[in-house]
Design an enzyme around this catalytic site. Sequence first.
Site: not given
Length: 641
Positions: A542, A544
């Site tokens: 992921t 960010f």
Amino acid sequence: MVIVLERSIRDDDKQRLREYLTDRGFRVREIVGEEETIFGAVGAVAIDLREVELRPGVQRVIPITKPYKLASRELKQSDSVVTVGPIRIGGPRIAVIAGPCAVESEELILETARIVRESGAVALRGGAFKPRTSPYSFQGHGEEGLRLLKQAGERYDMPVVSEIVAPAYVDMYREYVDLMQVGARNMQNFELLKAVGSTGRPVMLKRGLCATIEEWLMAAEYLLAHGTEDVILCERGIRTFETYTRNSLDISSIPVARKLTHLPILVDPSHATGLREKVPPVGLGAVAAGADGLIVEVHPAPDEALSDGPQTLFPEQFEKLMRDIEALSPVVGRELTRIPRRRPAAGEGRPVVVAGAASPAMQSAAAGAMPVAYQGARGAYSEMALLRFFHDLEFTAEPCRHFRDVFDVVLQGSARYGIVPVENSLAGSVHENYDLLLQYPDLTIVGEIKLRIEHSLIGLPGSSLESITRVFSHPQALAQCDDYLRAHDWTLVPFYDTAGSVAHIADEGRLEYAAIANARAAEVYGMQILKEGIETNPRNYTRFVVLTRDEVASVDDANLASLVFSTPDKPGALFAAMQIMAAASLNLKKLESRPIPGKPWEYMFYVDLELPDTEGPFHEALERLPDVVNDLRVLGIYRGV
Ligand code: PEP
Ligand code: MN
């Protein structure tokens, strides 16, 4: 010497050149490359190179300066790939060979073969004639061991590797073994090298306990000079003054040998360290250093192994190592050869940072303990990203319930920074945060971090896989663990947040409840990890972004920029914007469109760009873009990968 042939050399001239050389005592090997064809000629004879150069069809002659000739990169510039049955070792893929130190029984070798095959090993190892330090230690089952090894390899469709300790066994090994191993203790057993080399079969040559890299390559030269063309080197640690580990892995021998030789290089972290818990980190280090693969000792019950138990991995540790190699390989531009690729299995639930760094401005802001906001309960992946990103700085982590709250607290100044996910490598963009970026024009992106997502199944202390009936988590986490969950008959309950679902089961206090989140969440809430690494795809990351107000990153220490704009409603409008970026050599990393609220069928375009080394083209593009787009805004200029 290397004899480079003319492209137009006639077949009969080539044949005559070969005879000329062999008559004078040279061994000749023809190597057909993409650019040119060469003859590698080696032998213990002196010859005037000019004589060779004058022969028809010879373009030039280059002496090989190294004492090892056939093993040398001077002879062959491209990396050699060794074929062992159906598998290839060397080249862009990482190959892992695994199995017990010794073949102990039919049952155990079959069981180990099944286990390592399922985790993705491409070949099976197992000793039958063991070179043990003590004559009273288990010596292996000899020929019967080889027979059992071959049988297990055939059952699970894997070529097999075993150590040969005497020239007299060559014919026996030919019958049972696909890859003959010459062990560390025999690296300079020259009669053995000659006998093994003359089989013409693939050989894996371990580095001797006290051998220099040059001695190791000279031993490889013996094998090559006696007939085989397929030699794989294996670094397995050398003797040093250090006593905490069995040997010292000479990790630098990997890049050193890589430069000196074209032969593939494997690493044996089991014999290098002698300690099971050191095997995975050292194995990963070897892959990072450029090894073409590993050979690892694995046993269904290492504590009961008849030899080398303390350095032998449990099946779950091996599975975890394979998953980690799979995740690491792309970082070093490789790909793990792993069949089957995925299987729900054990693994450690700790996220691994791929990139991320605090900017100089952040470092000065952190003089006092600065508040940094994230969305989710304590133990959330966002908190993990925050802890890693601000690792070196003083800060306090402030949980927020919603993404919008993160934007709000940063805007109001009660948090200096905020961190939000914008994209998952499997699930795609987090649209809500893209929309919020637009709604908070005073906030800018000043950093980026990518986190590897590893999910764990978490239950109450005292619970077990058998006691579970309901599993809570964020729908995305449930979806990402689909393979594992499908194998169980559990009711899946969507929850707003992964870490929040752990807090929830902690509150409920019921042994039949479990949650899926990262391993740290179990620690935070005093819960128990029931199974680690349950995500279907280990390549799960992921991305960010870090947000702040009143801070402008300088292009100097940035390599990325994010922009947003809309386009006029006319043909070629987006193309015109792209053209400006292309002309400025700005590499487009991502293009995302989002509907404009209240304006049906009109869109904002979000663009991530890689900045060139000089800032000029980026500023020029920024000046020209408003001519062709509307509402242009720079969301941020920052450092990332
Ligand atoms: C082995 O691989 O079983 C072995 C004995 O290795 P080494 O020769 O590296 O000690
Ligand atoms: Mn061993």
